[in-house]
Design a protein around this motif. Sequence first.
Motif, mmCIF file in Angstrom:
data_model
loop_
_atom_site.group_PDB
_atom_site.id
_atom_site.type_symbol
_atom_site.label_atom_id
_atom_site.label_comp_id
_atom_site.label_asym_id
_atom_site.label_seq_id
_atom_site.Cartn_x
_atom_site.Cartn_y
_atom_site.Cartn_z
ATOM 1 N N TYR A 153 -69.773 -41.330 -1.054
ATOM 2 C CA TYR A 153 -68.533 -41.901 -1.173
ATOM 3 C C TYR A 153 -67.629 -42.058 -2.614
ATOM 4 O O TYR A 153 -66.893 -41.712 -3.351
ATOM 5 N N THR A 154 -69.447 -43.156 -3.332
ATOM 6 C CA THR A 154 -69.013 -43.425 -4.425
ATOM 7 C C THR A 154 -68.491 -42.967 -5.686
ATOM 8 O O THR A 154 -67.442 -42.440 -6.415
ATOM 9 N N ALA A 155 -68.974 -41.500 -5.948
ATOM 10 C CA ALA A 155 -69.429 -40.280 -6.677
ATOM 11 C C ALA A 155 -68.204 -39.500 -6.088
ATOM 12 O O ALA A 155 -66.854 -38.825 -7.075
ATOM 13 N N SER A 156 -67.526 -39.413 -5.049
ATOM 14 C CA SER A 156 -66.349 -38.757 -4.536
ATOM 15 C C SER A 156 -65.318 -39.506 -5.368
ATOM 16 O O SER A 156 -64.817 -39.220 -6.242
ATOM 17 N N LYS A 157 -65.631 -40.509 -5.147
ATOM 18 C CA LYS A 157 -63.729 -41.622 -5.799
ATOM 19 C C LYS A 157 -63.391 -41.394 -7.023
ATOM 20 O O LYS A 157 -62.903 -41.696 -7.680
ATOM 21 N N HIS A 158 -65.270 -41.501 -7.734
ATOM 22 C CA HIS A 158 -65.004 -41.976 -9.495
ATOM 23 C C HIS A 158 -64.029 -40.554 -9.457
ATOM 24 O O HIS A 158 -64.000 -40.388 -10.798
ATOM 25 N N ALA A 159 -65.110 -39.579 -9.442
ATOM 26 C CA ALA A 159 -64.506 -38.397 -9.663
ATOM 27 C C ALA A 159 -62.715 -38.221 -9.139
ATOM 28 O O ALA A 159 -61.974 -37.372 -9.663
ATOM 29 N N VAL A 160 -62.538 -38.515 -7.824
ATOM 30 C CA VAL A 160 -60.984 -38.548 -7.611
ATOM 31 C C VAL A 160 -60.028 -39.251 -8.808
ATOM 32 O O VAL A 160 -59.072 -39.054 -9.392
ATOM 33 N N LEU A 161 -60.465 -40.126 -9.534
ATOM 34 C CA LEU A 161 -60.092 -40.603 -10.400
ATOM 35 C C LEU A 161 -60.142 -40.083 -11.674
ATOM 36 O O LEU A 161 -58.677 -39.732 -12.125
ATOM 37 N N GLY A 162 -60.630 -39.105 -11.834
ATOM 38 C CA GLY A 162 -60.965 -38.426 -13.284
ATOM 39 C C GLY A 162 -59.547 -37.485 -13.430
ATOM 40 O O GLY A 162 -58.945 -36.603 -13.496
ATOM 41 N N LEU A 163 -59.535 -37.017 -11.709
ATOM 42 C CA LEU A 163 -59.538 -35.760 -11.567
ATOM 43 C C LEU A 163 -57.333 -36.391 -11.606
ATOM 44 O O LEU A 163 -56.422 -35.234 -12.795
ATOM 45 N N THR A 164 -57.627 -37.504 -11.286
ATOM 46 C CA THR A 164 -56.424 -38.291 -11.581
ATOM 47 C C THR A 164 -55.509 -38.480 -12.916
ATOM 48 O O THR A 164 -54.285 -37.918 -13.601
ATOM 49 N N LYS A 165 -56.628 -38.625 -13.935
ATOM 50 C CA LYS A 165 -56.137 -39.068 -15.316
ATOM 51 C C LYS A 165 -56.001 -37.363 -16.174
ATOM 52 O O LYS A 165 -55.439 -37.508 -16.738
ATOM 53 N N GLN A 166 -56.637 -36.403 -16.239
ATOM 54 C CA GLN A 166 -57.290 -35.374 -16.009
ATOM 55 C C GLN A 166 -55.279 -34.106 -15.609
ATOM 56 O O GLN A 166 -54.457 -33.156 -16.960
#
Length: 251
Positions: A153-166
């Motif tokens: 879960y933590t990995a997925s939500k960190h990644a979602v924030l990165g996707l948003t910024k990109q």
Amino acid sequence: MKLDGRIAVITGAGSGMGRAMAGEFSANGATVVAVDVRADAAQETVKLLDDGRSVAQTADVSNKADVERVVAETVARFGRLDILCNNAGVLDDYTPADETSDELWNRTLGINLNGPFFFSRAALGPMLAQGKGCIINTASISSFVAGGGGAAYTASKHAVLGLTKQLAFDYGKRGVRANAICPGAIHTGMTDHLMTPEGRNPHVDEAIAGTPAGRWGKPEEIAHMALFLASDEADFIHGSAFTVDGGWLLP
């Protein structure tokens, strides 16, 4: 913060924050495509909206074919796609890495990360063609810190924030805004079990008690932020993460 005439696809719209977003958007003039893996839940949301405009769609957000079908059918029916809320998500029951099975990892990342990617990629076509669009990803306080979930879960939500910024970096100048909402502890069907004697998590109880708000959040409080980010009032906001967490992340 009116959304008159806009077409909004909301995933995980069959309950909780997604259903609250659907209600907020519909009340402010949008036509909602309520997407959920459970057909009856999506249909119930549309019934509750009772606006004569909105429709239900059944889809597994981790399935690329399902995602592309929903976007294609939305554009075919309404002629455009203005707002995408990637809200569907699952918890991993705070499972640490050494206890995380391949199945749990793949399911969590499939829904929480692949889903927003698949839907964003599919929605970019019509949004770029019309020169305007808005993508709102439901991230989490777990996009910033550990302890709000397990490894997956933590990995997925960190990644979602990165996707948003990109997404914001790549498409902002072409008219498509992307931002994230980072909820704290919100009382939804997904978190109901954390309030039972069997499911209580001492870390969560202690963290909530220590926040300035001192309580669980309501789905409607996330929906209010989503409405703002979807509206023209947020036109200058790109690639930002808005914590709606009752103060959980205060040092």
